[in-house]
Design a protein around this motif. Structure first.
Motif, short mmCIF file in Angstrom:
data_model
loop_
_atom_site.label_atom_id
_atom_site.label_comp_id
_atom_site.label_asym_id
_atom_site.label_seq_id
_atom_site.Cartn_x
_atom_site.Cartn_y
_atom_site.Cartn_z
N ASP A 72 169.99 9.39 107.99
CA ASP A 72 171.47 8.61 108.34
C ASP A 72 171.61 8.23 109.48
O ASP A 72 172.68 7.00 109.81
CB ASP A 72 172.12 10.44 107.93
CG ASP A 72 170.88 11.27 109.53
OD1 ASP A 72 170.36 10.62 109.86
OD2 ASP A 72 172.13 12.61 109.60
N ILE A 73 170.96 8.23 110.63
CA ILE A 73 171.04 7.36 111.56
C ILE A 73 170.88 6.46 110.98
O ILE A 73 170.52 5.34 112.09
CB ILE A 73 170.66 7.86 113.04
CG1 ILE A 73 170.73 10.05 112.87
CG2 ILE A 73 170.79 7.56 114.34
CD1 ILE A 73 172.32 9.78 113.16
N ARG A 74 169.62 5.94 110.75
CA ARG A 74 169.17 4.81 110.79
C ARG A 74 169.94 3.96 109.62
O ARG A 74 170.16 2.57 109.84
CB ARG A 74 167.71 5.22 109.72
CG ARG A 74 166.68 5.13 111.12
CD ARG A 74 165.13 5.54 110.24
NE ARG A 74 164.29 5.60 111.28
CZ ARG A 74 162.80 5.74 110.91
NH1 ARG A 74 162.54 6.05 109.65
NH2 ARG A 74 162.47 5.84 111.77
N GLN A 75 170.43 4.57 109.04
CA GLN A 75 171.30 3.87 107.34
C GLN A 75 172.25 4.03 108.42
O GLN A 75 173.78 2.50 108.81
CB GLN A 75 171.82 4.97 106.85
CG GLN A 75 172.79 3.67 105.90
CD GLN A 75 173.13 5.13 104.40
OE1 GLN A 75 172.47 5.87 104.45
NE2 GLN A 75 174.14 4.54 103.84
N GLU A 76 172.82 4.53 109.54
CA GLU A 76 175.12 4.29 109.92
C GLU A 76 174.60 3.90 111.68
O GLU A 76 175.31 3.35 111.93
CB GLU A 76 175.52 5.60 110.46
CG GLU A 76 176.07 5.44 108.82
CD GLU A 76 176.56 5.43 107.88
OE1 GLU A 76 177.79 4.77 108.48
OE2 GLU A 76 176.99 5.51 106.67
N GLY A 77 173.77 3.73 112.17
CA GLY A 77 173.27 3.42 113.68
C GLY A 77 174.24 5.01 114.43
O GLY A 77 174.82 5.70 114.00
N ALA B 209 170.44 9.05 123.36
CA ALA B 209 171.01 9.11 122.18
C ALA B 209 169.39 9.77 121.30
O ALA B 209 169.60 10.80 120.38
CB ALA B 209 171.69 7.93 121.60
N GLU B 210 168.93 8.56 121.73
CA GLU B 210 167.82 9.29 120.62
C GLU B 210 167.49 10.27 120.88
O GLU B 210 166.39 11.10 120.09
CB GLU B 210 166.55 8.57 121.15
CG GLU B 210 166.78 6.69 120.01
CD GLU B 210 165.33 5.95 120.20
OE1 GLU B 210 164.76 5.88 120.92
OE2 GLU B 210 165.33 4.98 119.91
N ARG B 211 167.21 10.95 122.56
CA ARG B 211 166.48 12.39 122.64
C ARG B 211 167.57 12.99 121.91
O ARG B 211 167.38 14.63 121.39
CB ARG B 211 167.24 12.79 123.99
CG ARG B 211 166.34 14.06 124.55
CD ARG B 211 166.59 14.11 126.24
NE ARG B 211 166.26 15.60 126.25
CZ ARG B 211 167.56 16.53 126.27
NH1 ARG B 211 169.27 16.49 125.91
NH2 ARG B 211 167.05 17.49 127.06
N PHE B 212 169.00 13.51 121.98
CA PHE B 212 169.94 13.76 121.92
C PHE B 212 169.98 14.40 119.95
O PHE B 212 169.69 15.02 120.17
CB PHE B 212 171.66 13.87 121.59
CG PHE B 212 171.97 14.20 120.68
CD1 PHE B 212 173.10 15.42 121.31
CD2 PHE B 212 173.65 13.35 119.88
CE1 PHE B 212 174.01 16.07 120.75
CE2 PHE B 212 174.19 14.34 119.48
CZ PHE B 212 174.83 15.65 120.09
N VAL B 213 170.08 13.15 119.32
CA VAL B 213 169.11 12.89 117.49
C VAL B 213 168.37 13.80 117.30
O VAL B 213 168.58 14.61 116.57
CB VAL B 213 169.46 12.01 117.08
CG1 VAL B 213 168.81 11.66 115.75
CG2 VAL B 213 170.38 10.81 116.91
N ARG B 214 166.78 13.73 118.16
CA ARG B 214 165.81 15.14 118.23
C ARG B 214 166.47 16.17 118.27
O ARG B 214 165.90 16.53 117.61
CB ARG B 214 164.28 14.51 119.46
CG ARG B 214 163.16 15.28 118.86
CD ARG B 214 162.69 14.83 119.62
NE ARG B 214 161.45 15.16 119.91
CZ ARG B 214 160.58 16.27 120.60
NH1 ARG B 214 161.43 16.45 121.12
NH2 ARG B 214 159.22 16.29 119.78
#
Length: 382
Positions: free
Chosen positions: A66-71, A283-288
């Motif tokens: 989802d993140i790769r698609q939406e950013g 942001a990458e840390r939060f997503v993880r």
């Protein structure tokens, strides 16, 4: 004698010329190096794809489609007049150097009325955008509701931000790609509320308490850097970091482009791009963290049939991991519960309403326990 004097004058003039040319060459070299650095950082951001900073192994076994698609969505908050919109203009000009001005409207110190959520830099094709919330900071319950609505994606780009009600159109786990994945708080170095050392710190306390347990590490941008003296920098840096809860590594001075400034300033652009890269990192840390929590929830559901016999210590270990709270902070609560013969999560669910008033704890801690007990009780009846 006259010839000797003329020779000395010519020699002095030649020496001055050589020194001037040397200084010009050094300036040209410094400018060239800044240009190379700015071009490198720009290319890195324009080519950014989610996961580039932390590495793909950082997200092993996690579903991040989802993140790769939406950013990544990076939200900007700050008082009206803090230089937040000017910072967006600076970011736009840094990534689109052919621009002489940006698209964000610039506010003065007033104008904190109805505002519209806007996405910036979306058209560049990178896996991130900036979300401009415009003037903020009334520091009341209604504005805090607006903050949570924005963070959880309940207000979409182009919609008005309301300060008096909860918006329920989106915001569930299924809409995680619409959430804000990083937050930048913009403060002005010349703002008396920052310089007095306590107004912004007190006003932002509720924001810090909201972000910390959710794993949101804010980035702080201090604008109007050019309007303070060198001797003031450390003091202002400390006050801004304390007010927002940002670490020193995530607190930056930025001298924004102004609307009438047409000349390129590589130092300004490099400053802005460092902020954007830092925001992508957190942001990458939060997503993880969030994606791991989703995995934990699935595991919890699979174990729900056994949840009634789960030891009360395991309940709090699970809560500790989910909320990123040291387990030791729960030990006094566990001790009280055991004295009441409450040793399982089922027993805790059944008796918490009566026993909670005998336990000393903060309101946020109580809210976390209530929420987890509600989830546990739901799973027990699945």
């Amino acid at each position: 004698m006259l010839d000797v004097t003329k020779d000395k004058i010519r020699e002095a003039a030649e020496q001055k010329r050589r020194e001037y040319e040397k200084q010009e060459r050094e300036k040209d070299e410094q400018l060239r190096q800044l240009q190379v650095e700015a071009n490198s950082k720009r290319a890195e951001l324009l080519g950014y794809r989610f996961g580039y900073i932390r590495g793909q192994r950082y997200f092993a076994n996690l579903d991040i489609r989802d993140i790769r698609q939406e950013g990544v969505r990076i939200g900007l908050f700050g008082p009206a007049g803090s230089g937040k919109s000017s910072f967006i203009v600076t970011c736009e000009r840094a990534l689109r150097p052919y621009l002489c001005k940006g698209t964000a409207g610039i506010q003065d110190a007033g104008g904190e009325g109805t505002i519209i959520l806007e996405e910036c830099l979306k058209e560049l094709g990178s896996d991130f955008c900036l979300v401009d919330t415009r003037g903020f900071f009334r520091h009341d319950a209604d504005e805090f509701t607006a903050l949570t609505n924005i963070v959880y994606g309940r207000i979409e780009p182009g919609q008005h931000i309301t300060f008096d009600r909860r918006v329920d159109n989106v915001g569930s786990e299924a809409y995680f790609s619409k959430w804000l994945h990083a937050i930048i708080i913009v403060l002005s170095a010349t703002d008396p509320r920052l310089q007095d050392g306590h107004t912004h710190r007190n006003n932002l306390n509720v924001v810090r308490e909201f972000m910390r347990p959710r794993g949101i590490a804010p980035i702080t941008v201090i604008t109007h850097h050019d309007k303070i003296g060198k001797g003031e920098e450390r003091d202002i840096l400390t006050k801004a970091s304390t007010a927002t809860g940002s670490s020193r590594d995530h607190t930056f001075f930025v001298t924004n482009y102004h609307e009438d400034k047409k000349d390129r300033d590589y130092n300004t652009e490099i400053e802005a791009m460092k902020v954007m890269k830092s925001a992508l990192n957190v942001a990458e840390r939060f997503v993880r963290i969030h994606k791991q929590q989703e995995v934990y929830k699935e595991v919890d559901k699979a174990r729900s049939s056994q949840r009634g016999t789960e030891a009360v210590e395991d309940f709090f270990r699970r809560l500790s991991a989910k909320r990123h709270i040291p387990f030791g902070r729960f030990q006094p609560i566990i001790d009280v519960l055991k004295r009441e013969d409450i040793t399982t999560s089922q027993s805790l669910c059944d008796n918490w309403r009566d026993v909670q008033y005998t336990v000393s704890m903060s309101d946020p801690m109580k809210d976390y326990i209530d929420e987890e007990l509600s989830s546990t009780l739901q799973n027990l009846h699945l």
